[in-house]
Design a protein around this motif. Structure first.
Motif, PDB file in Angstrom:
ATOM      1  N   ALA A   1     -26.019   1.452  -3.408  1.00 27.36           N
ATOM      2  CA  ALA A   1     -24.839   2.193  -3.861  1.00 27.36           C
ATOM      3  C   ALA A   1     -24.969   2.558  -5.338  1.00 27.36           C
ATOM      4  CB  ALA A   1     -23.580   1.369  -3.634  1.00 27.36           C
ATOM      5  N   ASN A   2     -24.118   3.482  -5.768  1.00 25.89           N
ATOM      6  CA  ASN A   2     -24.087   3.845  -7.188  1.00 25.89           C
ATOM      7  C   ASN A   2     -23.317   2.810  -8.010  1.00 25.89           C
ATOM      8  OD1 ASN A   2     -25.535   6.304  -6.883  1.00 25.89           O
ATOM      9  ND2 ASN A   2     -23.676   7.284  -6.093  1.00 25.89           N
ATOM     10  N   VAL A   3     -22.065   2.569  -7.616  1.00 26.22           N
ATOM     11  CA  VAL A   3     -21.218   1.604  -8.323  1.00 26.22           C
ATOM     12  C   VAL A   3     -20.529   0.725  -7.290  1.00 26.22           C
ATOM     13  CG1 VAL A   3     -19.290   1.270  -9.912  1.00 26.22           C
ATOM     14  CG2 VAL A   3     -20.799   3.245 -10.195  1.00 26.22           C
ATOM     15  N   THR A   4     -20.629  -0.588  -7.459  1.00 24.97           N
ATOM     16  CA  THR A   4     -20.057  -1.545  -6.515  1.00 24.97           C
ATOM     17  C   THR A   4     -19.060  -2.440  -7.226  1.00 24.97           C
ATOM     18  OG1 THR A   4     -22.056  -1.594  -5.133  1.00 24.97           O
ATOM     19  CG2 THR A   4     -20.556  -3.473  -4.963  1.00 24.97           C
TER      20      THR A   4
ATOM     21  N   ILE B   1     -20.159 -17.843 -10.603  1.00 27.28           N
ATOM     22  CA  ILE B   1     -21.357 -18.212  -9.833  1.00 27.28           C
ATOM     23  C   ILE B   1     -22.070 -16.969  -9.316  1.00 27.28           C
ATOM     24  CG2 ILE B   1     -22.129 -19.314  -7.684  1.00 27.28           C
ATOM     25  CD1 ILE B   1     -19.862 -21.393  -8.147  1.00 27.28           C
ATOM     26  N   TRP B   2     -21.323 -16.018  -8.757  1.00 29.42           N
ATOM     27  CA  TRP B   2     -21.957 -14.828  -8.196  1.00 29.42           C
ATOM     28  C   TRP B   2     -22.538 -13.929  -9.277  1.00 29.42           C
ATOM     29  CZ3 TRP B   2     -23.718 -12.812  -3.782  1.00 29.42           C
ATOM     30  CH2 TRP B   2     -23.471 -13.530  -2.617  1.00 29.42           C
ATOM     31  N   PHE B   3     -21.921 -13.887 -10.424  1.00 24.50           N
ATOM     32  CA  PHE B   3     -22.494 -13.110 -11.525  1.00 24.50           C
ATOM     33  C   PHE B   3     -23.873 -13.659 -11.883  1.00 24.50           C
ATOM     34  CE2 PHE B   3     -23.346 -12.198 -15.965  1.00 24.50           C
ATOM     35  CZ  PHE B   3     -22.991 -10.864 -16.083  1.00 24.50           C
ATOM     36  N   GLN B   4     -23.981 -14.977 -12.021  1.00 26.19           N
ATOM     37  CA  GLN B   4     -25.265 -15.593 -12.356  1.00 26.19           C
ATOM     38  C   GLN B   4     -26.280 -15.402 -11.232  1.00 26.19           C
ATOM     39  OE1 GLN B   4     -26.093 -16.894 -15.297  1.00 26.19           O
ATOM     40  NE2 GLN B   4     -24.038 -16.477 -16.093  1.00 26.19           N
ATOM     41  N   GLU B   5     -25.821 -15.470  -9.999  1.00 22.63           N
ATOM     42  CA  GLU B   5     -26.725 -15.326  -8.848  1.00 22.63           C
ATOM     43  C   GLU B   5     -27.312 -13.918  -8.797  1.00 22.63           C
ATOM     44  OE1 GLU B   5     -28.804 -16.950  -5.708  1.00 22.63           O
ATOM     45  OE2 GLU B   5     -27.306 -17.998  -6.921  1.00 22.63           O
ATOM     46  N   LEU B   6     -26.485 -12.900  -9.011  1.00 22.77           N
ATOM     47  CA  LEU B   6     -26.977 -11.521  -8.999  1.00 22.77           C
ATOM     48  C   LEU B   6     -27.910 -11.259 -10.174  1.00 22.77           C
ATOM     49  CD1 LEU B   6     -23.728  -9.579  -8.007  1.00 22.77           C
ATOM     50  CD2 LEU B   6     -25.723 -10.038  -6.570  1.00 22.77           C
ATOM     51  N   LEU B   7     -27.582 -11.832 -11.324  1.00 24.81           N
ATOM     52  CA  LEU B   7     -28.442 -11.660 -12.501  1.00 24.81           C
ATOM     53  C   LEU B   7     -29.800 -12.293 -12.277  1.00 24.81           C
ATOM     54  CD1 LEU B   7     -28.271 -10.377 -15.298  1.00 24.81           C
ATOM     55  CD2 LEU B   7     -27.538 -12.599 -16.199  1.00 24.81           C
ATOM     56  N   ALA B   8     -29.826 -13.432 -11.581  1.00 26.74           N
ATOM     57  CA  ALA B   8     -31.103 -14.086 -11.280  1.00 26.74           C
ATOM     58  C   ALA B   8     -31.910 -13.258 -10.281  1.00 26.74           C
ATOM     59  CB  ALA B   8     -30.851 -15.486 -10.723  1.00 26.74           C
ATOM     60  N   ARG B   9     -31.230 -12.591  -9.340  1.00 25.05           N
ATOM     61  CA  ARG B   9     -31.921 -11.774  -8.341  1.00 25.05           C
ATOM     62  C   ARG B   9     -32.408 -10.447  -8.925  1.00 25.05           C
ATOM     63  NH1 ARG B   9     -32.910 -14.274  -3.270  1.00 25.05           N
ATOM     64  NH2 ARG B   9     -31.386 -15.957  -3.100  1.00 25.05           N
ATOM     65  N   ARG B  10     -31.648  -9.893  -9.852  1.00 23.32           N
ATOM     66  CA  ARG B  10     -31.985  -8.597 -10.459  1.00 23.32           C
ATOM     67  C   ARG B  10     -31.851  -8.678 -11.988  1.00 23.32           C
ATOM     68  NH1 ARG B  10     -32.816  -8.063  -5.692  1.00 23.32           N
ATOM     69  NH2 ARG B  10     -32.493  -6.203  -4.385  1.00 23.32           N
TER      70      ARG B  10
ATOM     71  N   ARG C   1     -33.144  -7.004 -14.218  1.00 18.73           N
ATOM     72  CA  ARG C   1     -33.080  -5.691 -14.856  1.00 18.73           C
ATOM     73  C   ARG C   1     -31.658  -5.133 -14.897  1.00 18.73           C
ATOM     74  NH1 ARG C   1     -35.088  -4.710  -9.708  1.00 18.73           N
ATOM     75  NH2 ARG C   1     -33.992  -3.091  -8.480  1.00 18.73           N
ATOM     76  N   TRP C   2     -30.721  -5.777 -14.172  1.00 17.98           N
ATOM     77  CA  TRP C   2     -29.333  -5.348 -14.197  1.00 17.98           C
ATOM     78  C   TRP C   2     -28.550  -5.980 -15.346  1.00 17.98           C
ATOM     79  CZ3 TRP C   2     -27.750  -6.013  -8.310  1.00 17.98           C
ATOM     80  CH2 TRP C   2     -28.390  -5.019  -7.553  1.00 17.98           C
ATOM     81  N   LYS C   3     -29.220  -6.630 -16.260  1.00 18.32           N
ATOM     82  CA  LYS C   3     -28.535  -7.383 -17.314  1.00 18.32           C
ATOM     83  C   LYS C   3     -27.467  -6.560 -18.014  1.00 18.32           C
ATOM     84  CE  LYS C   3     -29.338 -10.011 -21.548  1.00 18.32           C
ATOM     85  NZ  LYS C   3     -30.329 -10.505 -22.532  1.00 18.32           N
ATOM     86  N   ASP C   4     -27.774  -5.301 -18.305  1.00 19.09           N
ATOM     87  CA  ASP C   4     -26.812  -4.438 -19.001  1.00 19.09           C
ATOM     88  C   ASP C   4     -25.973  -3.608 -18.043  1.00 19.09           C
ATOM     89  OD1 ASP C   4     -27.779  -5.328 -21.476  1.00 19.09           O
ATOM     90  OD2 ASP C   4     -29.400  -3.840 -21.456  1.00 19.09           O
ATOM     91  N   LYS C   5     -26.167  -3.835 -16.746  1.00 15.61           N
ATOM     92  CA  LYS C   5     -25.437  -3.058 -15.741  1.00 15.61           C
ATOM     93  C   LYS C   5     -24.456  -3.910 -14.940  1.00 15.61           C
ATOM     94  CE  LYS C   5     -27.502   1.004 -16.207  1.00 15.61           C
ATOM     95  NZ  LYS C   5     -26.748   2.254 -16.496  1.00 15.61           N
ATOM     96  N   LEU C   6     -24.410  -5.207 -15.252  1.00 16.41           N
ATOM     97  CA  LEU C   6     -23.498  -6.119 -14.574  1.00 16.41           C
ATOM     98  C   LEU C   6     -22.367  -6.529 -15.515  1.00 16.41           C
ATOM     99  CD1 LEU C   6     -25.727  -8.670 -12.593  1.00 16.41           C
ATOM    100  CD2 LEU C   6     -24.183  -6.961 -11.635  1.00 16.41           C
TER     101      LEU C   6
ATOM    102  N   LEU D   1     -21.729   1.108 -15.193  1.00 12.95           N
ATOM    103  CA  LEU D   1     -22.106  -0.204 -14.661  1.00 12.95           C
ATOM    104  C   LEU D   1     -22.542  -0.085 -13.203  1.00 12.95           C
ATOM    105  CD1 LEU D   1     -19.264  -2.452 -16.142  1.00 12.95           C
ATOM    106  CD2 LEU D   1     -21.652  -2.346 -16.893  1.00 12.95           C
ATOM    107  N   LYS D   2     -23.479  -0.918 -12.823  1.00 14.45           N
ATOM    108  CA  LYS D   2     -23.952  -0.956 -11.443  1.00 14.45           C
ATOM    109  C   LYS D   2     -22.997  -1.760 -10.565  1.00 14.45           C
ATOM    110  CE  LYS D   2     -27.146  -0.256  -8.249  1.00 14.45           C
ATOM    111  NZ  LYS D   2     -27.396   1.097  -7.708  1.00 14.45           N
ATOM    112  N   CYS D   3     -22.483  -2.861 -11.112  1.00 13.67           N
ATOM    113  CA  CYS D   3     -21.622  -3.739 -10.326  1.00 13.67           C
ATOM    114  C   CYS D   3     -20.730  -4.546 -11.257  1.00 13.67           C
ATOM    115  CB  CYS D   3     -22.471  -4.682  -9.463  1.00 13.67           C
ATOM    116  SG  CYS D   3     -21.529  -5.916  -8.524  1.00 13.67           S
ATOM    117  N   VAL D   4     -19.498  -4.751 -10.841  1.00  8.33           N
ATOM    118  CA  VAL D   4     -18.569  -5.644 -11.535  1.00  8.33           C
ATOM    119  C   VAL D   4     -18.125  -6.708 -10.541  1.00  8.33           C
ATOM    120  CG1 VAL D   4     -16.305  -5.879 -12.617  1.00  8.33           C
ATOM    121  CG2 VAL D   4     -17.771  -3.956 -13.214  1.00  8.33           C
TER     122      VAL D   4
END
Length: 448
Positions: free
Chosen positions: A71-74, A86-95, A97-102, A126-129
């Motif tokens: 998706a473009n924005v989630t 918890i989910w913010f850290q989990e997504l950051l660990a998975r991606r 490169r999204w550091k500035d997009k989360l 932003l990619k995801c909030v």
């Protein structure tokens, strides 16, 4: 006067509550415009390895990240603030490169942190909030094309409200993806889709005669402009909540604010109002100050500000959490790994963590959300085998089959009671299927 709602199942009753005795002069306008809605669920690849309990749901983090990638924005909703962290850290660990997009959004974050997330959703940068219900209502983010719900929404109105954050413009499709945190939530998501697409939204019954609210209102009025009892009663009875107020109830309320009633008459602090020239008034400055300071107060654990040494504020946590963290230890808050420098006078000074340890994620006290009545009914229908074919029910079928083989599936037409023995003793399990709050009350009575 206008009253607007997109997710109320009892609009006429709500109109009564809003207008009181002016209801007869009002008009209700409702349009049967069914916006295109897609409700999907992420299915675990191996159901036999998927947990049977829990509420975090990070086992499906890889699949969630893949959906966000498409998706473009989630906008990703969780049900608690800790789950958001918890989910913010989990997504950051998975991606990484999204550091500035989360970004993250919940009620304990500083206003500046929340503004950053909202502006990023608004302009599509932003990619995801990852958010809690703080972004449920009153917001319009046109770039959002997908919503993800972690864990059961617990209610149909909440599901539809959150789904509506995606495709929030004429002609667009609202799409929401449910992410179960344990196996049996697959049934809840299938049931929620059934009820949501049928627009079976929960009703919210207005309170009738909340006398605790009445006495607070009377004291507030007496502090502002002294009132005559008969004039005040006519005004109060014009509302929906207090229509039909009896003489006994009215006299009790006046007695309570005057002398505390029968139960509290011995305590001077409850003798707030007295009659001067036929009007109830409050003139004790100390009581007036106490009353004004308590208006709107919600009892909670004391809040502690989290700040960097340069004064930049990240938000607040509860004192009961921060007192368990020793200076030099790590914690996770506002999407950052931090080290506690010191805790002094309700302020915790922190700095960016340099250690690799995970740190303790901030937690907040709160109540667990029970299932709504409409969602409970929809679940019962699914457990009876009703409803169209659903991937969720196919996936959870082996687990339901085990329950059928060992016992039976619970429903709302009979009371299932299971008995077994273990090394700890004998055990009884009751399945009233009436919701968490009723179950807790029944458990207290049975144990008593």
């Amino acid at each position: 006067m206008w009253g607007l709602s997109a997710t109320l199942g009892n609009l006429t009753e709500a109109r009564h509550a809003l207008l009181g005795d002016s209801f007869g002069d009002s008009v209700e306008i409702s349009a049967d415009l069914k916006k295109p809605l897609i409700i999907e669920t992420l299915i675990p690849k191996e159901i036999d390895r998927f947990p049977w309990s829990g509420h975090i749901g990070t086992q499906l983090a890889k699949q969630v990240a893949d959906e966000i990638e498409k998706a473009n924005v989630t906008l990703l909703f969780t049900n608690t603030r800790s789950q958001t962290e918890i989910w913010f850290q989990e997504l950051l660990a998975r991606r990484p490169r999204w550091k500035d997009k989360l970004a993250m959004h919940h009620g304990s974050l500083d206003r500046g942190e929340r503004d950053f997330a909202e502006n990023g959703l608004r302009d599509g940068s932003l990619k995801c909030v990852v958010a809690t219900s703080s972004l449920d209502l009153g917001v319009d983010f046109s770039p959002v094309d997908q919503v993800i719900q972690i864990g059961s929404p617990k209610g149909i109105a909440r599901l539809l409200q959150r789904a509506g954050r995606a495709g929030h413009q004429p002609g667009s499709i609202s799409r929401i993806i449910g992410v179960p945190t344990h196996a049996l939530e697959l049934v809840e998501f299938a049931a929620a889709r059934d009820a949501g697409l049928a627009r079976k939204v929960e009703s919210r019954t207005p309170l009738r005669k909340p006398l605790d609210l009445l006495v607070q209102h009377l004291v507030t009025c007496a502090i502002g402009v002294p009132f005559k009892a008969d004039e005040m009663r006519r005004e109060i009875e014009s509302t929906h909540a207090f229509a039909g107020l009896t003489d006994v109830e009215w006299e009790w309320a006046l007695g309570f604010i005057s002398n505390g009633g029968k139960a509290l008459s011995s305590y001077p602090n409850y003798r707030k109002a007295h009659i001067v020239d036929g009007r109830y008034t409050v003139d004790d400055k100390r009581l007036i100050q106490q009353h004004r300071l308590s208006i709107g107060t919600i009892s909670a654990d004391p809040a502690v500000s989290i700040k960097f040494a340069n004064g930049h504020t990240l938000g607040t946590v509860e004192e009961s959490f921060i007192t368990k963290i020793r200076p030099g230890s790590s914690l996770v808050f506002a999407g950052r790994r931090l080290t506690l420098v010191r805790f002094h006078q309700r302020t915790a000074t922190v700095k960016p963590a340099v250690k690799k340890d995970k740190g303790q994620i901030a937690i907040w006290g709160g109540n667990k959300m029970p299932l709504s009545t409409e969602l409970s009914h929809a679940i019962v229908l699914r457990l009876r085998g009703q409803g169209p074919p659903a991937r969720e029910m196919e996936a959870v079928a082996p687990i339901l089959e085990i329950q059928k083989r060992w016992s039976r599936l619970p429903d709302d037409e009979s009371l299932l009671v299971e008995y077994n023995r273990s090394r700890e003793g004998e055990h009884l399990f009751f399945y009233p299927f009436a919701g968490r709050l009723v179950h807790e009350g029944l458990a207290t009575l049975v144990s008593y």
